[in-house]
Enzyme design. Structure first.
Site, PDB file in Angstrom:
ATOM      1  CG  HIS A 112      -2.803  -0.741  -6.993  1.00 36.76           C
ATOM      2  ND1 HIS A 112      -3.281  -0.370  -5.760  1.00 36.76           N
ATOM      3  CD2 HIS A 112      -2.469  -2.124  -6.721  1.00 36.76           C
ATOM      4  CE1 HIS A 112      -3.194  -1.218  -4.966  1.00 36.76           C
ATOM      5  NE2 HIS A 112      -3.051  -2.458  -5.487  1.00 36.76           N
ATOM      6  NE  ARG A 123      -4.264  -1.542   0.136  1.00 39.02           N
ATOM      7  CZ  ARG A 123      -4.506  -2.453  -0.699  1.00 39.02           C
ATOM      8  NH1 ARG A 123      -3.406  -2.661  -1.290  1.00 39.02           N
ATOM      9  NH2 ARG A 123      -5.416  -3.054  -0.795  1.00 39.02           N
TER      10      ARG A 123
HETATM   11  O1  GLV Z   1      -3.925  -4.233  -3.651  1.00 36.69           O
HETATM   12  C1  GLV Z   1      -5.097  -4.974  -3.919  1.00 36.69           C
HETATM   13  C2  GLV Z   1      -5.483  -5.992  -2.970  1.00 36.69           C
HETATM   14  O2  GLV Z   1      -5.453  -5.625  -1.832  1.00 36.69           O
HETATM   15  O3  GLV Z   1      -6.056  -6.912  -3.579  1.00 36.69           O
END
Ligand code: GLV
Length: 327
Positions: free
Chosen positions: A292, A244
Site C-alpha cells: 500500500h 482498496r
Molecule cells: O489509500 C489511500 C488513500 O485512500 O488515501
C-alpha cells in the site's frame, strides 16, 4: 483560563507536517507518536473528550468510536482520499461531526504507482527480480522471461474519477489502441481527449488487456472482481489494483491465477494489510504485491498531512473545511 481544544492524532505524520503539528499553539495535540497503528483500546481511550481527530485508514471510525469520543468531537480528518473506514451514517447522526479527507494532492502519486504496477506485471518484473536474488541469473537471454507490451492493446479503467483519469492519461502514452472505462457515470469531459469509451463493466472485462481498478470501495464495488468477473477476462489480461483490497475477492483471484484465467495481478492493496508473508498470493509467480504505497512520496505524504491538519483545525474552529466529504 479556558482549556485549549484537544486534537488527537493517531500516527506520526510525515516530517514536515509533523513539524507543523508540533508548532501548533491553538490546540492541545494528543498524539500516538509512532509509525505503527494505534491499538483499538488505546484509540477509544485517547479520543475521550477530543474536539478533533486526525486518523488514518487503519482506524475504524464507527459508533463505538463516536460514543467513546463523546459530544466534544467536531471533526474527523482522515489522512486519505478513501473513507471506507468511516461509518458516514453514524458520523451524521453524531451531532453533525464533519469529515475531512485528502483528495487531489495524492492523485499523481497514486496514478504513478498504478503505472508502476502495470509495467511490473507486463514485463514480469517479479520473476526477473527473483532470478537475480536467487543467484540463478545468467545474463541476457533472447527467450527467457518475455513479457508483453501495451502497443495497440486495450486499456480498461474501472472508476474514472481523479485517479482513474490520471492513470489513463499516463498510460495512453504507452501506445494503447483503445481505452475503455466503467463506473457509476460517464465522465465525457476527461474521456473525450483520450478517446475513452464508457462501457458496461462486463464489456470492459471481456475486451481489456490491462484492467486498472481505480474506484472507491463501497457496497457496489466490494468483491466486484470475483470468480464470475475473472471468467469474463482475457487469459492474457493483467489486473492492477491500487484502490482498496476488498474490491477483489482474493480467494477467487488466487484460483483465477492458478487456472491461468488471467495472466497476472499486481496489487498495492490487499485484505488484510499487510498480507501475511506466507500468503499464497505473495509467493505466486504471477502476482506482484506492494505494501500500500500508492501515495507514498515525500511530497504527497506531506501534502496529505498538511491538508489533514488544515481540515482538522477548520473543523475544530467552526470554519469551512478545505476538503470535506458531504455526508
Ligand atoms: O489509500 C489511500 C488513500 O485512500 O488515501
Amino acid at each position: 483560563m479556558s482549556r485549549l481544544p484537544v486534537l488527537l492524532v493517531t500516527r506520526e505524520l510525515p516530517s514536515l507536517a509533523q513539524k507543523r503539528l508540533q508548532g501548533l499553539t491553538n490546540v492541545q495535540v494528543r498524539q500516538h507518536n509512532s509509525i505503527d497503528v494505534i491499538g483499538r483500546q488505546q484509540l477509544l481511550e485517547e479520543v475521550k473528550g477530543a474536539d478533533g481527530i486526525i486518523c488514518l485508514l487503519s482506524d475504524k471510525i464507527d459508533t463505538e468510536f463516536l460514543q467513546a469520543a463523546g459530544s466534544s468531537l467536531k471533526v474527523v480528518s482522515t489522512v486519505s482520499v478513501g473513507y471506507d473506514h468511516v461509518d458516514t451514517k453514524a458520523l451524521k447522526q453524531h451531532g453533525g461531526v464533519k469529515l475531512g479527507y485528502t483528495p487531489n494532492v495524492l492523485t499523481d502519486a497514486t496514478a504513478d504507482t498504478t503505472v508502476l504496477l502495470a509495467l511490473m506485471a507486463s514485463r514480469r518484473a517479479k520473476e526477473a527480480l527473483d532470478i537475480v536474488s536467487s543467484g540463478n541469473g545468467g545474463g541476457f537471454s533472447l527467450s527467457r522471461g518475455l513479457g508483453t507490451q501495451f502497443t495497440g492493446k486495450t486499456l480498461g479503467i474501472v472508476g474514472f474519477g481523479r485517479i482513474g483519469c490520471a492513470t489513463a492519461e499516463r498510460l495512453v502514452g504507452f501506445g494503447f489502441g483503445s481505452v475503455l472505462y466503467s463506473g457509476s457515470r460517464p465522465n465525457e469531459e476527461r474521456a473525450q481527449p483520450l478517446g475513452a469509451e464508457y462501457v458496461p463493466f462486463d464489456r470492459l472485462l471481456g475486451e481489456s488487456d490491462l484492467v486498472c481498478i481505480c474506484c472507491p470501495l463501497n457496497d457496489k464495488t466490494k468483491g466486484m472482481f470475483n470468480k464470475s468477473a475473472f471468467e469474463k477476462m482475457k487469459r492474457s489480461a493483467i489486473l492492477v489494483n491500487t484502490a482498496r483490497g476488498a474490491i477483489v475477492n482474493q480467494d477467487d483471484l488466487l484460483e483465477a491465477l492458478n487456472k491461468k484465467q488471467i495472466a497476472h495481478a499486481a496489487l498495492d492493496v490487499t485484505v488484510p494489510e499487510p498480507l501475511p508473508a506466507d500468503h499464497p498470493l505473495v509467493h505466486h509467480p504471477h502476482c506482484t504485491v506492494l505494501p500500500h504505497i500508492g501515495s507514498a512520496t515525500e511530497e504527497t505524504r506531506n501534502a496529505m498531512g498538511n491538508l489533514a491538519i488544515d481540515n482538522a483545525l477548520a473543523g475544530i474552529f467552526g470554519e469551512p473545511l478545505k476538503a470535506e466529504v458531504r455526508l
